[in-house]
Design a protein around this motif. Structure first.
Motif, mmCIF file in Angstrom:
data_model
loop_
_atom_site.group_PDB
_atom_site.id
_atom_site.type_symbol
_atom_site.label_atom_id
_atom_site.label_comp_id
_atom_site.label_asym_id
_atom_site.label_seq_id
_atom_site.Cartn_x
_atom_site.Cartn_y
_atom_site.Cartn_z
ATOM 1 N N ASN A 13 -3.965 -0.564 3.192
ATOM 2 C CA ASN A 13 -4.756 0.233 4.130
ATOM 3 C C ASN A 13 -5.475 1.387 3.443
ATOM 4 N N VAL A 15 -4.695 4.327 2.196
ATOM 5 C CA VAL A 15 -4.386 5.747 2.349
ATOM 6 C C VAL A 15 -4.205 6.382 0.978
ATOM 7 N N GLY A 53 2.623 9.822 1.523
ATOM 8 C CA GLY A 53 1.718 9.530 2.624
ATOM 9 C C GLY A 53 1.558 8.054 2.953
ATOM 10 N N CYS A 54 2.167 7.186 2.178
ATOM 11 C CA CYS A 54 2.027 5.743 2.426
ATOM 12 C C CYS A 54 2.667 5.391 3.770
ATOM 13 N N PRO A 55 1.881 4.878 4.719
ATOM 14 C CA PRO A 55 2.425 4.598 6.050
ATOM 15 C C PRO A 55 3.444 3.462 6.073
ATOM 16 N N LYS A 56 3.474 2.636 5.055
ATOM 17 C CA LYS A 56 4.426 1.524 5.000
ATOM 18 C C LYS A 56 5.540 1.754 3.985
ATOM 19 N N ASN A 57 5.559 2.947 3.369
ATOM 20 C CA ASN A 57 6.564 3.263 2.338
ATOM 21 C C ASN A 57 6.598 2.190 1.254
#
Length: 63
Positions: A13, A15, A53-57
């Protein structure tokens, strides 16, 4: 500092590109590409922000 990616979690994505575009990129198939480290100076802070900040870790820091 070096950074890795869990490809099973990564949704590309982008980010992380917002935090460190000189470190992260997407290839033609929209897979995450990470430039080789180690990272130093200001890059360390930006890479750390990208990992946090990674939304999916999907990103992680390695030594």
């Amino acid at each position: 500092m070096e950074v890795g990616v869990d490809r099973e979690r990564c949704e590309a994505n982008a980010v992380c590109l917002g935090f460190a575009p000189e470190v992260f990129d997407l290839d033609d198939d929209e897979n995450l590409v990470i430039t080789s480290g180690p990272f130093v100076g200001e890059q360390v802070e930006r890479v750390s922000q990208a990992v946090s900040g990674c939304p999916k870790n999907a990103l992680f820091i390695t030594d």
